[in-house]
Design a protein around this motif. Structure first.
Motif, mmCIF file in Angstrom:
data_model
loop_
_atom_site.group_PDB
_atom_site.id
_atom_site.type_symbol
_atom_site.label_atom_id
_atom_site.label_comp_id
_atom_site.label_asym_id
_atom_site.label_seq_id
_atom_site.Cartn_x
_atom_site.Cartn_y
_atom_site.Cartn_z
ATOM 1 N N SER A 34 0.835 -1.208 0.000
ATOM 2 C CA SER A 34 0.000 0.000 0.000
ATOM 3 C C SER A 34 0.874 1.264 0.000
ATOM 4 C CB SER A 34 -0.960 0.000 1.191
ATOM 5 O OG SER A 34 -0.255 0.240 2.387
ATOM 6 N N PHE A 35 2.153 1.091 0.327
ATOM 7 C CA PHE A 35 3.093 2.222 0.220
ATOM 8 C C PHE A 35 3.729 2.271 -1.167
ATOM 9 C CE2 PHE A 35 3.043 1.605 4.872
ATOM 10 C CZ PHE A 35 2.749 2.892 5.268
ATOM 11 N N GLY A 36 3.251 1.388 -2.054
ATOM 12 C CA GLY A 36 3.809 1.294 -3.406
ATOM 13 C C GLY A 36 3.988 2.620 -4.122
ATOM 14 N N PRO A 37 2.936 3.463 -4.167
ATOM 15 C CA PRO A 37 3.082 4.734 -4.876
ATOM 16 C C PRO A 37 4.207 5.598 -4.303
ATOM 17 C CG PRO A 37 0.772 4.277 -4.451
ATOM 18 C CD PRO A 37 1.559 3.227 -3.733
ATOM 19 N N LEU A 38 4.365 5.564 -2.963
ATOM 20 C CA LEU A 38 5.442 6.352 -2.330
ATOM 21 C C LEU A 38 6.806 5.787 -2.732
ATOM 22 C CD1 LEU A 38 4.097 6.849 1.323
ATOM 23 C CD2 LEU A 38 4.150 8.514 -0.531
ATOM 24 N N THR A 39 6.907 4.439 -2.704
ATOM 25 C CA THR A 39 8.164 3.784 -3.088
ATOM 26 C C THR A 39 8.507 4.141 -4.532
ATOM 27 O OG1 THR A 39 7.310 1.946 -1.790
ATOM 28 C CG2 THR A 39 9.361 1.548 -2.929
ATOM 29 N N LYS A 40 7.482 4.110 -5.367
ATOM 30 C CA LYS A 40 7.695 4.397 -6.788
ATOM 31 C C LYS A 40 8.222 5.823 -6.974
ATOM 32 C CE LYS A 40 5.274 3.116 -10.999
ATOM 33 N NZ LYS A 40 3.990 2.676 -11.534
ATOM 34 N N ARG A 41 7.647 6.734 -6.190
ATOM 35 C CA ARG A 41 8.088 8.133 -6.284
ATOM 36 C C ARG A 41 9.537 8.272 -5.791
ATOM 37 N NH1 ARG A 41 3.767 11.368 -3.397
ATOM 38 N NH2 ARG A 41 2.404 9.907 -4.447
ATOM 39 N N ALA A 42 9.859 7.500 -4.751
ATOM 40 C CA ALA A 42 11.187 7.634 -4.143
ATOM 41 C C ALA A 42 12.290 6.992 -4.988
ATOM 42 C CB ALA A 42 11.177 7.011 -2.747
ATOM 43 N N GLY A 44 11.594 5.015 -8.030
ATOM 44 C CA GLY A 44 11.236 4.855 -9.438
ATOM 45 C C GLY A 44 11.171 3.397 -9.882
ATOM 46 N N ASP A 45 10.627 3.191 -11.087
ATOM 47 C CA ASP A 45 10.591 1.853 -11.676
ATOM 48 C C ASP A 45 11.913 1.581 -12.372
ATOM 49 O OD1 ASP A 45 8.449 0.309 -11.097
ATOM 50 O OD2 ASP A 45 7.112 1.267 -12.544
ATOM 51 N N PRO A 46 12.398 0.354 -12.567
ATOM 52 C CA PRO A 46 11.710 -0.897 -12.222
ATOM 53 C C PRO A 46 11.921 -1.339 -10.784
ATOM 54 C CG PRO A 46 13.736 -1.421 -13.342
ATOM 55 C CD PRO A 46 13.664 0.084 -13.266
ATOM 56 N N SER A 52 8.204 -4.823 -4.889
ATOM 57 C CA SER A 52 6.822 -5.264 -4.629
ATOM 58 C C SER A 52 6.672 -6.755 -4.904
ATOM 59 C CB SER A 52 5.835 -4.507 -5.524
ATOM 60 O OG SER A 52 5.892 -3.151 -5.225
ATOM 61 N N LEU A 53 7.191 -7.200 -6.053
ATOM 62 C CA LEU A 53 7.069 -8.619 -6.415
ATOM 63 C C LEU A 53 7.825 -9.504 -5.438
ATOM 64 C CD1 LEU A 53 7.265 -8.781 -10.314
ATOM 65 C CD2 LEU A 53 5.408 -9.564 -8.834
ATOM 66 N N THR A 54 9.039 -9.063 -5.061
ATOM 67 C CA THR A 54 9.841 -9.843 -4.115
ATOM 68 C C THR A 54 9.114 -9.962 -2.781
ATOM 69 O OG1 THR A 54 11.781 -8.889 -5.178
ATOM 70 C CG2 THR A 54 12.158 -10.057 -3.107
ATOM 71 N N THR A 55 8.543 -8.848 -2.321
ATOM 72 C CA THR A 55 7.794 -8.855 -1.056
ATOM 73 C C THR A 55 6.668 -9.889 -1.117
ATOM 74 O OG1 THR A 55 8.210 -6.496 -0.871
ATOM 75 C CG2 THR A 55 6.494 -7.384 0.551
#
Lengths: 204, 106
Positions: A34-42, A44-46, A52-55
């Motif tokens: 649920s913190f995905g969007p924050l992680t992505k901002r911090a 970035g992808d990939p 997320s997948l590893t988790t």
């Protein structure tokens, strides 16, 4: 005695679902995701997607292999009859999940004035409680909490679209707390865990 | 309607004994359960549970199979057809008794 035997019936028929600790890693994964969007901002992808997948994989491994093994060694195994829960599975796949999915789509696409997913998740949790042996009042509390979340957009605190991702975090908390309390209920019926170290039926 | 004592004395004692009733009730809700599960459920010692299971097996109410799960021997217990019928009959009888009991004091 009858009440105890009703509990025996409920636990035996739904043994998998009462193995509450199995749901804890999945709940933690949901909270982290649920913190995905924050992680992505911090970061970035990939990298955000990889984390997320590893988790998710680690949570699944802990839930199935590690904790599944723990329950088998501590409490034994129960084999269900084929099709024993066919009605539950049918309702789950044809009613509960589609309703939750449609509610999420509506919250996301039309930014509904109330959080439809809150009501849908609440109903889903109550359906889960009833269809897996009843009891476990903590799920009534969780279902009520989700039902109340439905009205948050009317207070102007956040839109239903903004609430959608944090909703998974709340669901994760329900998995963790519900899982621990389910385990406690299981221990009440089956007694504290003692690991089997030899042939569990050698006396026969 | 039978008198209260007659009605209770009429219950199948092989099935009605508390530990065996718990075992048979649990087994009626699944295809099979292993010894460990039944031991946790009843809280009985290995020897005591074995003795109950032997009685049920002798009466052909349960079947007992030994197998290996990995390297560990595992004992699996299941209701036979007559065992399933016996526990269903017993529960029906208990329900009837509960209903009748409400008239005993009248």
């Amino acid at each position: 005695m009858t009440a105890n035997l009703e509990r025996v019936r409920a636990v035996t028929a739904n043994f998998f679902f009462w193995q509450g600790l199995r749901w804890v890693p999945l709940g933690i994964a949901l909270i982290l995701l649920s913190f995905g969007p924050l992680t992505k901002r911090a970061i970035g992808d990939p990298w955000a997607s990889i984390i997320s997948l590893t988790t998710l994989f680690i949570a699944l491994w802990l839930s199935t292999t590690v904790l599944g093994g723990y329950y088998a060694r501590a409490y034994g195994r129960v084999q269900l009859m084929p099709g024993q829960h066919a009605r539950r599975d049918t309702i789950k796949w044809l009613v509960v999940y589609p309703v939750m999915f449609v509610a999420m789509i509506l919250d996301w696409r039309i930014n509904a004035p109330v959080l439809l997913s809150g009501a849908a998740f609440g109903a889903g949790i109550e359906a889960y409680r009833r269809s897996t042996g009843g009891g476990r009042q903590h799920y009534i509390v969780a279902a009520t909490l989700f039902a109340l979340l439905t009205f948050i957009p009317t207070l102007g605190l956040a839109t239903s679209r903004e609430l959608l991702v944090p909703l998974f975090g709340v669901l994760g908390v329900v998995y963790v707390v519900g899982g621990v309390l389910d385990h406690r209920e299981l221990v009440r019926v089956l007694g504290p865990a003692r690991m089997a170290t030899e042939d569990n039926g050698s006396a026969i | 309607m039978a008198a209260p004592f007659e009605a209770i004395a009429d219950l199948d004692r092989l099935v009605h004994e508390p530990a065996r009733l718990a075992v048979l009730t649990a087994l009626s809700m699944c295809r099979a359960a292993d010894f460990l599960y039944l031991q946790r459920l009843t809280g009985l010692s290995k020897g005591n549970l074995s003795s109950h299971l032997t009685k049920l097996e002798d009466a052909q109410l349960v079947s007992i199979e030994k197998e290996f799960v990995g390297k560990m021997p595992n004992t699996r217990v299941a209701l036979t057809r007559s065992g399933r019928a016996a526990i269903e009959r017993h529960w029906k009888r208990l329900d009837e008794l509960r209903r009748d009991a409400s008239n005993w004091s009248e």
